[in-house]
Every structure is written in structure tokens, then in C-alpha cells.
Scaffold this active site. Structure first.
Site, short mmCIF file in Angstrom:
data_model
loop_
_atom_site.label_atom_id
_atom_site.label_comp_id
_atom_site.label_asym_id
_atom_site.label_seq_id
_atom_site.Cartn_x
_atom_site.Cartn_y
_atom_site.Cartn_z
N CYS A 131 70.57 -51.70 58.70
CA CYS A 131 69.56 -51.02 59.51
C CYS A 131 69.77 -51.37 61.00
CB CYS A 131 68.18 -51.47 59.06
SG CYS A 131 66.90 -50.72 60.06
N HIS A 186 66.00 -65.11 52.03
CA HIS A 186 66.13 -63.65 52.06
C HIS A 186 67.49 -63.25 52.63
CE1 HIS A 186 65.36 -59.46 52.94
NE2 HIS A 186 64.34 -59.53 52.11
N GLU A 192 68.45 -60.85 54.43
CA GLU A 192 68.42 -60.46 55.86
C GLU A 192 68.50 -61.71 56.73
OE1 GLU A 192 65.04 -58.05 57.28
OE2 GLU A 192 65.24 -59.16 59.16
N THR A 196 62.50 -58.88 59.86
CA THR A 196 61.87 -57.58 60.17
C THR A 196 60.59 -57.32 59.39
OG1 THR A 196 63.32 -56.54 58.56
CG2 THR A 196 63.98 -56.38 60.87
N SER A 235 60.41 -56.54 44.52
CA SER A 235 60.28 -56.14 45.92
C SER A 235 59.17 -56.94 46.60
CB SER A 235 59.98 -54.64 45.97
OG SER A 235 59.36 -54.31 47.18
N SER A 236 59.56 -57.77 47.55
CA SER A 236 58.56 -58.65 48.18
C SER A 236 57.62 -57.84 49.07
CB SER A 236 59.22 -59.78 48.96
OG SER A 236 60.02 -59.26 49.97
FE1 F3S Z 1 64.96 -51.21 58.83
FE2 F3S Z 1 62.44 -51.66 59.14
FE3 F3S Z 1 63.27 -50.57 56.96
S1 F3S Z 1 64.08 -53.03 59.67
S2 F3S Z 1 65.30 -51.37 56.67
S3 F3S Z 1 63.37 -49.66 59.01
S4 F3S Z 1 61.65 -52.08 57.10
#
Ligand code: F3S
Length: 284
Positions: free
Chosen positions: A98, A126, A128, A166, A222-223
Site C-alpha cells: 500500500c 504484525h 507491516e 497504519t 483479522s485484527s
Molecule cells: Fe493501506 Fe490503509 Fe488499507 S494503509 S492497506 S489503505 S488500511
């Protein structure tokens, strides 16, 4: 019965892009891998596996791949995985990270180069956050709770830069930043929480306050869906966590005059539509 479905329910921009990328790559043919499950939704992952996509669950599994296309999911990966992929000449890489996550990689990498200590507010397990850690220099720390922030001992003389996972809770992030500001000398904070999460949570809370019953749809793992369930339960005692419409078959909605529906970021639209249809009774 009145049915209110959250406009923000379901795939966020980044997840939508990542899932579409995989389906587009399947059309092109060839061997396809995703580094980790593309989203936390068993039905989507199973469908992709049926279409020949293989999920790579670790660096070791990736090391064994010699040909085909490897898709990086929306959570992103750390620098060492990009380096490994670059070494593998027979592999085509499609990066579906993303853009909001890529922005965090850029921030931490630049701040680290300036010699600053990086604090990532988020969960260290996590994927990410693991990716973000991989773009920070050696001086990095992950903090998830206010207690951890209180216990944190800053390195003397070191300036600090703070970013967030995020999907982190904004209120908690602000609390942690306040604690850090009192302890550290020079704190540069970048709020990197994605507003897709915030919008979804705010809308869910608003609908749950008006509804007699609330349905939250999403994968078990899914958290962000679990978080939505918690938020809705605070306002609506009759909140139900389901994965698909099948989980509603034996559930009674008797006496419910207004029902709210929301879904996590990894719930496909067709599942939300099936649930809507079911509660409206058109499917009986
Ligand atoms: Fe990106 Fe926000 Fe979704 S960071 S993956 S648009 S929750």
C-alpha cells in the site's frame, strides 16, 4: 426491518489494489506466489489457491523459489526481502505494498539516516511493523501500550522520530506520543495512521449507537475486524461477529427493528451483499 450498511465496510483502497493485482496476474498465467496471505480472509485465500496461487509463509520458503511471479501484499516487506528478491534473477516481482505503508518506509529510512532513534507505535509481531523495522536503522524500538511508553528509557542525547502502524488506534497513539514527549528531548512525530481505518471505526460506532443489533463481518484472524467488533459491542449489546452469511442461518433476528452491518478491511463485497440480502429476507 431497517438495514444500515456502513459505506466504509469492506476492502480499503490498499487491500482492493493488492487483491486485484493477484487476480490480474492469474489472467496473465505462469507460476504465481504471494509473500504471505494476500489478505486475512480464508475464503479469498482458498479461492486464489484453487486458481493455482501458492502462499509463501517465510523467507526460507521464498529462498526455494526459482521462477515465476512473487506478489508482495499490501502490508509490505522489509528491506532484506527486497534484497533477496533482487538476487533472484528468474523471479518477477509485483509490489502491491500500500502506498501509505511505502510512505512509512521512506520516513523511517530518512530519519534513521539523520541518526535519529525510531519508535514505531504498533504491534511488533504484525507483518507491516516487521517491514517498517526492516527499513529503520539499528536504533529502532516498537511500543504498543501506554505502559510500555512509561517504561521506555530513552538513549541519552538521541533525537527520536515516532511513526505509527497504519491501523493503530488514534487515541492510544496520541497518549503514547504525549508520554514520549515528556521523556525524550527532541521528538518528531508523524501520524501515519491510515484514515481508512479511522473512518471505518467512526462510522461503525455511529451505526452501532442507532441499531438494535449489529453484524460485523470478517475473517477470524483479522485484527481490524476484531477491533470493529469491540467498538460496536460498546454501543450495541447485540453485536455479532460472523465470517459469512452461513453463520447467520440459525440466528434469530426476531424483534430487531434496525440492524447495522459493517465489515473489516479484508471482507470482499460479495460477502457483505449476501449478508444484506439475508437480513432483508429476500433470500428465504
Ligand atoms: Fe493501506 Fe490503509 Fe488499507 S494503509 S492497506 S489503505 S488500511
Amino acid at each position: 426491518m431497517k438495514v444500515i450498511t456502513a459505506k466504509s465496510a469492506g476492502f480499503c483502497f490498499g487491500v482492493k489494489k493488492a487483491v486485484e493485482t493477484v487476480y490480474n496476474e492469474i489472467e496473465k498465467g505462469g507460476r504465481i506466489y504471494t509473500y504471505g496471505e494476500i489478505i486475512h480472509n480464508e475464503l479469498v485465500v482458498e479461492d486464489l489457491e484453487k486458481k493455482g496461487v501458492t502462499v509463501l509463509n517465510s523467507r526460507e520458503e521464498l529462498e526455494k523459489v526459482t521462477e515465476g511471479t512473487v506478489i508482495i501484499r499490501s502490508h509490505g516487506v522489509s528491506k532484506d526481502i527486497y534484497e533477496l528478491l533482487e538476487e533472484k534473477k528468474g523471479i518477477r516481482v509485483v509490489d502491491a505494498t500500500c502506498p501509505f505503508v511505502l510512505k512509512i518506509h521512506k520516513i523511517v529510512s530518512e530519519e534513521s539516516k539523520k541518526g535519529r532513534h525510531i519508535i514505531i507505535v504498533g504491534s511488533s509481531d504484525h507483518p507491516e511493523v516487521k517491514g517498517i523495522i526492516g527499513f529503520s536503522g539499528d536504533s529502532v524500538r516498537c511500543i504498543q501500550t501506554e505502559d510500555e511508553a512509561e517504561e521506555y528509557v530513552p538513549e541519552s542525547g538521541k533525537c527520536v522520530s515516532v511513526v505509527a502502524q497504519t491501523t493503530f488506534n488514534l487515541h492510544k497513539f496520541n497518549n503514547i506520543v504525549e508520554i514520549l514527549k515528556k521523556k525524550c528531548y527532541d521528538v518528531h512525530t508523524v501520524n501515519t495512521i491510515c484514515n481508512a481505518t479511522e473512518q471505518r471505526q467512526t462510522e461503525a460506532l455511529e451505526i452501532a449507537s442507532r441499531a438494535d443489533a449489529m453484524i460485523v463481518i470478517g475473517g477470524k484472524n483479522s485484527s481490524n475486524t476484531r477491533k470493529l467488533y469491540e467498538i460496536c459491542s460498546e454501543r450495541c449489546a447485540d453485536t455479532r461477529f460472523i465470517q459469512t452469511v452461513d453463520d447467520l442461518v440459525n440466528e434469530s433476528l426476531k424483534g430487531v427493528k434496525c440492524i447495522g452491518i459493517t465489515a473489516g478491511a479484508s471482507t470482499p463485497n460479495y460477502i457483505i451483499e449476501e449478508v444484506q440480502k439475508h437480513v432483508r429476507g429476500t433470500d428465504f
